[in-house]
Design a protein around this motif. Structure first.
Motif, PDB file in Angstrom:
ATOM      1  N   GLY A   1       6.230  99.006  78.802  1.00 59.58           N
ATOM      2  CA  GLY A   1       5.876  98.812  77.395  1.00 59.58           C
ATOM      3  C   GLY A   1       5.451  97.404  77.067  1.00 59.58           C
ATOM      4  O   GLY A   1       5.723  96.897  75.978  1.00 59.58           O
ATOM      5  N   ARG A   2       4.742  96.762  77.992  1.00 63.89           N
ATOM      6  CA  ARG A   2       4.372  95.361  77.759  1.00 63.89           C
ATOM      7  C   ARG A   2       2.880  95.089  77.971  1.00 63.89           C
ATOM      8  O   ARG A   2       2.484  94.036  78.467  1.00 63.89           O
ATOM      9  N   LEU A   3       2.031  96.034  77.589  1.00 67.95           N
ATOM     10  CA  LEU A   3       0.596  95.754  77.587  1.00 67.95           C
ATOM     11  C   LEU A   3       0.291  94.682  76.557  1.00 67.95           C
ATOM     12  O   LEU A   3       0.795  94.719  75.433  1.00 67.95           O
ATOM     13  N   SER A   4      -0.544  93.739  76.905  1.00 65.29           N
ATOM     14  CA  SER A   4      -0.977  92.711  75.957  1.00 65.29           C
ATOM     15  C   SER A   4      -2.495  92.673  75.948  1.00 65.29           C
ATOM     16  O   SER A   4      -3.151  93.261  76.802  1.00 65.29           O
ATOM     17  N   ASP A   5      -3.075  91.954  75.007  1.00 64.27           N
ATOM     18  CA  ASP A   5      -4.531  91.909  74.893  1.00 64.27           C
ATOM     19  C   ASP A   5      -5.173  91.265  76.109  1.00 64.27           C
ATOM     20  O   ASP A   5      -6.330  91.493  76.411  1.00 64.27           O
ATOM     21  N   ARG A   6      -4.412  90.447  76.835  1.00 60.09           N
ATOM     22  CA  ARG A   6      -4.969  89.786  78.007  1.00 60.09           C
ATOM     23  C   ARG A   6      -4.788  90.599  79.288  1.00 60.09           C
ATOM     24  O   ARG A   6      -5.516  90.430  80.247  1.00 60.09           O
TER      25      ARG A   6
ATOM     26  N   GLU B   1      -0.750  97.760  88.645  1.00 62.42           N
ATOM     27  CA  GLU B   1      -0.281  96.799  87.636  1.00 62.42           C
ATOM     28  C   GLU B   1      -0.281  97.438  86.253  1.00 62.42           C
ATOM     29  O   GLU B   1       0.638  97.219  85.450  1.00 62.42           O
ATOM     30  N   LEU B   2      -1.321  98.233  85.961  1.00 66.30           N
ATOM     31  CA  LEU B   2      -1.374  98.924  84.675  1.00 66.30           C
ATOM     32  C   LEU B   2      -0.209  99.899  84.537  1.00 66.30           C
ATOM     33  O   LEU B   2       0.451  99.966  83.494  1.00 66.30           O
ATOM     34  N   TYR B   3       0.050 100.681  85.589  1.00 67.51           N
ATOM     35  CA  TYR B   3       1.165 101.631  85.537  1.00 67.51           C
ATOM     36  C   TYR B   3       2.475 100.902  85.229  1.00 67.51           C
ATOM     37  O   TYR B   3       3.281 101.357  84.399  1.00 67.51           O
TER      38      TYR B   3
END
Length: 392
Positions: free
Chosen positions: A382-387, A374-376
């Protein structure tokens, strides 16, 4: 059907240790939709063969001496060219030197990069802390295995909170259970097994390489207190390292040679755990130790110091209690808890069962690989969020 995305997995080397074991596990069961390409800084160590047995070639980008040498820049450019040649789209660096090479190389190659932080860097010099912080701040994401490490990255190094992700280590329970049922690979002095498959003597197991930070000297001091109360106690220590001469001297000087056995590197730790009664880890600092996950997987109660990721693994109170936490550098507190555990088989059984349940629910290899995948996906999109993926 879409082709799997090539991901460069780069490690320092292939020694025996928690982080190295997790690296091999992640390569064996790589996230779905991604294909591993493997590189290293030093092509050596016992865990190299399992990688090569998978049919994977391993490219080496060797550093020599000081990082200030021209060779460091040369290896960065070599790595960037390799990334382009292998059509890698994502780089996942897996330790200090790998982070330092992989982040600038990925930037030169124009691909996404994840740095990894698996410990608190307690032995680093100030310069090394700064270098790793700079590399981590330049990465698209930072992969950690404990909230304690995430907090350090955010609070002390100023890395953006939305780019530091916690994915707890995981264990392949089916393989672990097969290994637990297997015979020992070598004899163990002082170990006699009873009808229940466990040591006839009350047996404590420590899985930790012999470094000062692992607190073996504290344990030896605690053992002097424990032995009068539990005269036949047996302590088995799996691991190797530079503290061996000091520990051997301390064990001899305190008359503990028949009580505390240094086994060196062992490839049959699950089988040894199956014969023990308590798992112990008395480190002064930790990331997220695989040793504790293995203790719990073996249904052993865990006695650990309240440092780093230990507190995220061991539950001390309530219906889900799996062991006890004691302050670091406190042999008397360690001894008190150990005496109580060795004298209470019913309590050990409850704590061990709860630990096993915790591993089955939250700390499997499948769970770790799924979260890594999921992280990859999020980094590439380009959609990492704080949650995203904060919770392991």
């Amino acid at each position: 059907m879409n082709e799997p995305v090539p991901v460069l997995q780069i490690a320092n080397q292939f020694a025996i240790g928690g982080a190295e074991g997790q690296f091999v596990a992640r390569i064996r069961q790589h996230p779905k939709g991604f294909r591993p390409v493997v590189a290293c800084i030093q092509k050596k160590g016992p865990n190299l063969k399992p990688i090569e047995d998978l049919g994977l070639s391993v490219e080496e980008f060797g550093l020599r001496g000081s990082l200030a040498q021209l060779n460091t820049g040369h290896q960065v450019f070599r790595l960037a060219a390799y990334i382009a040649r292998e059509r890698v789209r994502l780089v996942h660096a897996n330790d200090f030197y790998a982070n330092l090479l992989a982040v600038p190389a990925a930037r030169l190659a124009g691909v996404k990069v994840i740095a990894s932080r698996f410990d608190l860097g307690h032995w680093y010099s100030r310069a090394y802390h700064l270098l790793e912080a700079l590399a981590s701040r330049s990465a698209d994401a930072v992969y950690t295995n404990a909230e304690a490490i995430r907090h350090m990255c955010v609070a002390q190094e100023g890395i953006s909170a939305n780019r530091v992700v916690v994915v707890h280590n995981g264990i392949d329970l089916e393989q672990f259970d097969r290994d637990r049922r297997a015979p020992l690979l070598a004899p163990v002095p002082g170990l006699e097994v009873g009808a229940d498959g466990r040591s006839r003597r009350p047996c404590v197991f420590i899985s930790a390489n012999l470094y000062a930070v692992k607190g073996h000297v504290d344990f030896i001091e605690a053992l002097e207190i424990v032995r009068p109360a539990v005269p036949d106690v047996l302590v088995l220590c799996a691991g190797e390292g530079p503290m061996r001469p000091v520990l051997e001297q301390q064990i001899r000087a305190r008359g503990l040679s028949d009580t505390m056995i240094l086994l060196g590197h062992r490839l049959d730790v699950p089988a040894l755990l199956a014969r023990a009664h308590v798992g112990c880890l008395c480190s002064h600092a930790e990331g997220l130790p695989n040793a504790i996950i293995e203790y719990m997987a073996a249904a052993l109660p865990t006695l650990a110091t309240a440092v780093g990721g230990n507190v995220e693994l061991v539950t001390e109170a309530g219906a889900r209690a799996s062991g006890h936490l004691v302050p670091a550098h406190k042999p008397a507190a360690l001894a008190e808890r150990l005496i109580a555990l060795l004298g209470d088989p019913a309590r050990r059984a409850v704590l061990g069962a709860n630990g096993r349940a915790h591993v089955e629910a939250d700390l499997t290899l499948d769970a770790m690989v799924e979260k890594t995948g999921e992280l990859y996906e999020q980094v590439l999109a380009g959609r990492l969020s704080d949650r995203s993926l904060r919770a392991a």
